[in-house]
Motif scaffolding. Structure first.
Motif, PDB file in Angstrom:
ATOM      1  N   MET A   1       0.829  -1.205   0.000  1.00  6.63           N
ATOM      2  CA  MET A   1       0.000   0.000   0.000  1.00  6.63           C
ATOM      3  C   MET A   1       0.864   1.257   0.000  1.00  6.63           C
ATOM      4  N   TRP A   2       2.000   1.213   0.696  1.00  2.00           N
ATOM      5  CA  TRP A   2       2.909   2.364   0.657  1.00  2.00           C
ATOM      6  C   TRP A   2       3.452   2.553  -0.753  1.00  2.00           C
ATOM      7  N   GLN A   3       3.697   1.465  -1.451  1.00  2.00           N
ATOM      8  CA  GLN A   3       4.166   1.575  -2.830  1.00  2.00           C
ATOM      9  C   GLN A   3       3.111   2.214  -3.724  1.00  2.00           C
ATOM     10  N   THR A   4       1.860   1.899  -3.462  1.00  2.00           N
ATOM     11  CA  THR A   4       0.775   2.430  -4.288  1.00  2.00           C
ATOM     12  C   THR A   4       0.476   3.889  -3.971  1.00  2.00           C
ATOM     13  N   TYR A   5       0.410   4.214  -2.687  1.00  2.00           N
ATOM     14  CA  TYR A   5      -0.049   5.541  -2.281  1.00  2.00           C
ATOM     15  C   TYR A   5       1.074   6.487  -1.870  1.00  2.00           C
ATOM     16  N   GLY A   6       2.301   5.978  -1.767  1.00  2.00           N
ATOM     17  CA  GLY A   6       3.422   6.844  -1.447  1.00  2.00           C
ATOM     18  C   GLY A   6       3.923   6.654  -0.033  1.00  2.00           C
ATOM     19  N   ALA A   7       5.203   6.277   0.095  1.00  2.00           N
ATOM     20  CA  ALA A   7       5.786   6.023   1.410  1.00  2.00           C
ATOM     21  C   ALA A   7       6.075   7.304   2.168  1.00  2.00           C
ATOM     22  N   ALA A   8       5.926   8.457   1.503  1.00  5.72           N
ATOM     23  CA  ALA A   8       6.095   9.739   2.183  1.00  5.72           C
ATOM     24  C   ALA A   8       4.744  10.291   2.628  1.00  5.72           C
ATOM     25  N   GLY A   9       3.755   9.413   2.706  1.00  2.00           N
ATOM     26  CA  GLY A   9       2.434   9.806   3.176  1.00  2.00           C
ATOM     27  C   GLY A   9       2.126   9.165   4.511  1.00  2.00           C
ATOM     28  N   CYS A  10       0.870   8.852   4.730  1.00  2.00           N
ATOM     29  CA  CYS A  10       0.468   8.244   5.995  1.00  2.00           C
ATOM     30  C   CYS A  10      -0.835   7.483   5.785  1.00  2.00           C
ATOM     31  N   SER A  11      -1.195   6.697   6.774  1.00  2.00           N
ATOM     32  CA  SER A  11      -2.525   6.092   6.781  1.00  2.00           C
ATOM     33  C   SER A  11      -3.243   6.579   8.035  1.00  2.00           C
ATOM     34  N   VAL A  12      -4.483   6.961   7.852  1.00  2.00           N
ATOM     35  CA  VAL A  12      -5.271   7.548   8.933  1.00  2.00           C
ATOM     36  C   VAL A  12      -6.295   6.520   9.397  1.00  2.00           C
ATOM     37  N   GLY A  13      -6.211   6.140  10.662  1.00  2.00           N
ATOM     38  CA  GLY A  13      -7.127   5.151  11.209  1.00  2.00           C
ATOM     39  C   GLY A  13      -8.409   5.794  11.713  1.00  2.00           C
ATOM     40  N   PHE A  14      -9.524   5.446  11.084  1.00  2.00           N
ATOM     41  CA  PHE A  14     -10.838   5.980  11.460  1.00  2.00           C
ATOM     42  C   PHE A  14     -11.646   4.922  12.195  1.00  2.00           C
ATOM     43  N   ARG A  15     -12.378   5.351  13.191  1.00  2.00           N
ATOM     44  CA  ARG A  15     -13.332   4.460  13.858  1.00  2.00           C
ATOM     45  C   ARG A  15     -14.520   4.246  12.924  1.00  2.00           C
ATOM     46  N   THR A  16     -14.753   3.005  12.577  1.00  2.00           N
ATOM     47  CA  THR A  16     -15.817   2.693  11.621  1.00  2.00           C
ATOM     48  C   THR A  16     -17.165   3.214  12.085  1.00  2.00           C
ATOM     49  N   GLU A  17     -17.454   3.017  13.356  1.00  2.00           N
ATOM     50  CA  GLU A  17     -18.759   3.428  13.877  1.00  2.00           C
ATOM     51  C   GLU A  17     -18.975   4.926  13.713  1.00  2.00           C
ATOM     52  N   ALA A  18     -17.907   5.707  13.878  1.00  2.00           N
ATOM     53  CA  ALA A  18     -18.032   7.157  13.760  1.00  2.00           C
ATOM     54  C   ALA A  18     -18.301   7.577  12.318  1.00  2.00           C
ATOM     55  N   LEU A  19     -17.737   6.855  11.365  1.00  2.00           N
ATOM     56  CA  LEU A  19     -17.978   7.187   9.962  1.00  2.00           C
ATOM     57  C   LEU A  19     -19.379   6.787   9.524  1.00  2.00           C
ATOM     58  N   GLU A  20     -19.873   5.678  10.064  1.00  2.00           N
ATOM     59  CA  GLU A  20     -21.204   5.211   9.676  1.00  2.00           C
ATOM     60  C   GLU A  20     -22.315   5.976  10.383  1.00  2.00           C
ATOM     61  N   ARG A  21     -21.980   6.659  11.477  1.00  2.00           N
ATOM     62  CA  ARG A  21     -22.994   7.427  12.201  1.00  2.00           C
ATOM     63  C   ARG A  21     -23.585   8.457  11.256  1.00  2.00           C
ATOM     64  N   ASP A  22     -24.888   8.445  11.110  1.00  2.00           N
ATOM     65  CA  ASP A  22     -25.506   9.180  10.007  1.00  2.00           C
ATOM     66  C   ASP A  22     -26.720   9.978  10.479  1.00  2.00           C
ATOM     67  N   PRO A  23     -26.514  11.208  10.956  1.00  2.00           N
ATOM     68  CA  PRO A  23     -27.646  11.998  11.448  1.00  2.00           C
ATOM     69  C   PRO A  23     -28.669  12.332  10.371  1.00  2.00           C
TER      70      PRO A  23
END
Length: 289
Positions: free
Chosen positions: A118-140
């Motif tokens: 994945m670093w090869q695909t998206y760039g090793a000078a970047g990062c990966s951001v860990g999101f809580r799934t429940e928070a993303l699915e929360r849908d007011p």
């Protein structure tokens, strides 16, 4: 509104690989960009899934046509009419490249936050951001947001119940309340499109992707979403901004090519924009440039 089942195969935290510029944008705006799947850079992703979905729908239409007609106190069951709707759903998928497709968007995540490929695909000078799934699915706004685990190949797709999910509105034995709405012709093609977003060619298996699916209904009336368009490779890419609460981010994994100064700058940015209790970790992968 389509009913999208909760996916038990999605972990509690999912990772979005991005550049430092992408991270800076997310931290400042509290938003993710979800893209229209029909205008992604790699069109083969949708070709493989489309062929699978079309085959399954056409096979179900043939099964329905072989059923005898019967009547009940509620409705008269006409197999030829039901089969025609299933066939129309297959044709809508087949014509996705010819017609303007429904407005549906996806944001991509991975189940793993520190993978060399994945670093090869998206760039090793970047990062990966860990999101809580429940928070993303929360849908007011009650739009039916859903995080779905992608299957790689027909066997895995079938094992996870996605084929049954695709065909659920088109049963052989009875016409359910859900299928009656499908047979009105309103949702059949869109349901098929939403389902085909859950399968990809096995060659992409290293991604271990999960997709946040943002459906069309009532999107324009929802304050959480704002549609736009940006220039891509030889095409315009429709997208939608998806707002999230800062508490949705749990972790940031720093790419293998980012040094100590970069790590400190990310920690400073997190504090600046009120992202508290976020863990920052350097990559431990065996990445090779």
């Amino acid at each position: 509104m389509e009913v999208v089942p909760i996916d038990p195969d999605v972990p509690e935290v999912v990772y979005h690989y991005t550049s430092l510029a992408g991270l800076a944008g997310m931290l400042q705006t509290h938003e993710l960009w979800a893209s229209h799947p029909m205008f992604l850079n790699d069109r083969t992703e949708m070709t493989y899934a489309s062929e699978l979905v079309i085959d399954k729908l056409r096979a179900r239409a043939e099964e329905i046509l072989r059923l005898p007609a019967n009547s009940s106190d509620v409705h008269e069951d006409r197999p030829e009419e039901r089969a025609a709707v299933v066939t129309a759903a297959a044709e809508s998928v087949e014509n996705l490249r010819k017609d303007v497709p429904p407005r549906i968007y996806v944001a991509s995540f991975s189940t793993e936050g520190d993978v060399g490929a994945m670093w090869q695909t998206y760039g090793a000078a970047g990062c990966s951001v860990g999101f809580r799934t429940e928070a993303l699915e929360r849908d007011p706004d009650r739009l039916g947001l859903a995080m779905r685990r992608v299957s790689y190949g027909e066997e895995e797709w079938t094992r996870r119940g996605r084929v049954d999910e695709l065909l659920a509105p088109f049963p052989l034995d009875a016409v359910s309340e859900l299928s009656l709405s499908m047979y009105s012709g309103i949702y059949a093609g869109r349901w098929a499109l939403q389902t085909l977003l859950t399968v990809k060619d096995p060659s992409f298996g290293h991604e271990q992707e999960c997709r946040l699916i943002v459906p069309e209904p009532q999107m324009r009336e929802a304050s959480r979403f704002e549609e736009g368009v940006r220039a891509g490779r030889g095409r315009l890419q429709p997208y939608v901004r998806v707002l999230f609460d800062p508490s949705a981010i749990e972790k940031v994994v720093i790419g293998p090519e980012i040094g100590e100064d970069g790590e400190l700058s990310i920690q400073a940015a997190l504090r600046l924009f009120n992202y508290f209790d976020v863990t920052v970790e350097p990559s431990q992968s065996s990445y090779r440039p």
